[in-house]
Design a protein around this motif. Structure first.
Motif, short mmCIF file in Angstrom:
data_model
loop_
_atom_site.label_atom_id
_atom_site.label_comp_id
_atom_site.label_asym_id
_atom_site.label_seq_id
_atom_site.Cartn_x
_atom_site.Cartn_y
_atom_site.Cartn_z
N GLY A 1 -30.74 24.78 6.69
CA GLY A 1 -31.86 25.38 7.41
C GLY A 1 -33.17 25.25 6.65
O GLY A 1 -34.22 24.96 7.24
N CYS A 2 -33.12 25.46 5.32
CA CYS A 2 -34.31 25.31 4.49
C CYS A 2 -34.79 23.86 4.47
O CYS A 2 -35.99 23.58 4.59
N VAL A 3 -33.86 22.93 4.33
CA VAL A 3 -34.21 21.51 4.25
C VAL A 3 -34.89 21.03 5.53
O VAL A 3 -35.82 20.22 5.50
N LEU A 4 -34.43 21.52 6.66
CA LEU A 4 -34.94 21.06 7.96
C LEU A 4 -36.07 21.92 8.51
O LEU A 4 -36.55 21.65 9.62
N ALA A 5 -36.49 22.93 7.77
CA ALA A 5 -37.49 23.88 8.28
C ALA A 5 -38.80 23.17 8.63
O ALA A 5 -39.39 22.48 7.80
#
Length: 471
Positions: free
Chosen positions: A107-111
């Motif tokens: 989720g953080c990587v694709l935010a």
């Protein structure tokens, strides 16, 4: 009777070496991937922050929010994770946390923006806090008392190794792909690998035998003990754990109602004090803002970044030394020595900042004393607090009580992390470290008057001792 060293305790035969020793070692390696993730996810934002700020157009407020939201998530994760661990089992909880680590990282990587990033940083915090409350308990409950200190401390080794790995990996990735605006996403993505390894590894690991006994699953508990103990030791230890579990059923321990029991309430106060004073050493102000601190001390930006890697290196070296001596020195002795040394080096940092003229010499003196503080902290207080939290509580309330203590530890962590930059900016380095000196003296008073000795005793013996002394 002497209960320390290799002397059998409570009639238990010594745990001789054998195939079970290797199995126990594998369990420790797999479970402590939770600690590695803990360390990496708390350390990676340090190097990722500059490119992240540019990519997502963070303001000063949103930058602080994105960094600190993980800490608040960890506080809640510790509290909830302890209850889930008590209800569904230590192994089950670690498997769940591995999945949360994967979801939070991706989720953080694709935010696409900082709002989404903050949400998934909070999710990562839940996993970090849950791991901090569950993994030490799991290791303590599968370990023989003779090896409990070294095995539980391996989790702290993995935490600081994860932080150091984050510093190194960030530097490598930045040098290779630094021209990409989204380079910070690559830095965060690396954490998926240990999360997957944790999940796959824990599928083959056993449940805690002590938790199984608490659930009335005695045959399964004995089968687990036979995997990680010699045959004679497994039978003897099972009898002791079972007897204590039966005693606890009578006393009806295991939840919030136990807070009305005087001796349990006293232990929770001790546990909270240990966790809060660990954070009030300021260790995470150095780990989160070390580069900024060294720049304020007089290093230029490039030199500060390079010098800050010494904090990661000496953190690993300190925990390694602590691991080697953990089972040879009493817990209280190490805690008193640790707080004495960290308080002393805080004083030296403050005096250097106050009395030395600005320049290279001042900067290097502060660097040396900060590095020595980190080394002493990670070699004593850091691992000992996690170990003692895993030792002092009765079986059926262990994870619940640790959840409370680790929740307060994370709140103290957040308070220090949020307060450190503005306090240094307003007061300067010297007064800030003099505040740490005062907190260190309070910690020494607390340790000498309140904290019991736990080395060389089984978890069951400790519970019986505390029940008698604090009732």
């Amino acid at each position: 009777m002497d209960t320390r060293g290799s002397t059998p305790v409570g009639g238990l035969p010594p745990d001789s070496a054998g195939p079970h020793s290797r199995r126990l070692g594998i369990i420790a390696v797999v479970a402590t991937f939770g600690g590695l993730l803990f360390g990496y996810d708390t350390g990676v934002i340090n190097g990722a922050l500059e490119p992240l700020k540019d990519d997502l157009s963070l303001t000063a407020f949103t930058e602080g929010f994105v960094v600190s939201i993980l800490i608040f998530g960890a506080a809640i994760g510790a509290l909830v994770g302890g209850r889930l661990s008590d209800r569904f089992g230590r192994r089950h909880n670690i498997l769940l946390l591995a999945g949360v680590f994967v979801v939070g990282t991706l989720g953080c990587v694709l935010a696409p923006n900082w709002e989404v990033l903050a949400v998934f940083r909070f999710v990562l915090g839940l996993a970090v806090g849950g791991a901090s409350a569950t993994v030490p308990v799991y290791l303590a409950e599968v370990s023989p008392f003779e090896k409990r200190g070294s095995l539980v401390t391996r989790n702290e080794v993995m935490i600081v190794s994860g932080q150091f790995a984050a510093f190194v990996i960030n530097a490598i990735i930045f040098n290779v792909w630094g021209e990409h605006q989204s380079v910070w996403r690559f830095m965060l993505l690396v954490a998926v690998l240990p999360a997957i390894a944790l999940f796959i590894g824990m599928l083959r690991m056993p449940e805690s035998p002590r938790w199984l006994v608490a659930q009335g699953r005695d045959d399964e508990a004995l089968a687990v003990l036979r995997q990680v103990r010699s045959p004679e030791r497994a039978e003897a230890e099972m009898a002791e754990v079972y007897a204590l579990a039966e005693e606890e059923k009578v006393s009806q321990t295991g939840g919030t109602t136990d807070l009305s029991v005087r001796w349990i309430r006293r232990l929770i106060v001790i546990g909270v004090g240990l966790g809060v004073f660990q954070q009030f050493t300021g260790i995470n102000s150095v780990m989160y803002y070390g580069t900024q601190l060294l720049a304020d001390a007089g290093f230029d930006s490039n030199s500060a970044i390079i010098a800050n890697t010494l904090n990661g290196l000496f953190s690993v070296l300190g925990i390694t030394v602590g691991l080697l001596i953990m089972n040879k020195v009493d817990r209280r002795t190490m805690l008193i020595a640790g707080f004495s040394l960290t308080t002393f080096f805080h004083l030296l940092v403050g005096l250097s900042a106050l009395l030395l003229p600005d320049g290279t010499a001042k900067a290097y003196f502060i660097l040396v004393f900060v590095v020595l503080f980190v080394f002493c902290m990670q070699g004593t207080i850091g691992p000992l607090v996690w170990l003692m939290l895993a030792e002092i509580f009765p079986l059926k309330i262990r994870s619940f009580a640790i959840g409370i203590c680790v929740f307060m530890l994370w709140i103290a962590n957040a308070a220090v992390a949020l307060a450190f930059p503005p306090v240094v900016n307003a007061l300067g380095i010297a007064p800030t470290f003099f505040v740490f000196v005062a907190l260190g003296l309070l910690a020494l008073l607390f340790i000498t008057t309140q904290v019991p000795e736990t080395r060389g005793r089984t978890l069951e013996e400790l519970e019986d001792q505390f029940r008698r002394e604090y009732s």
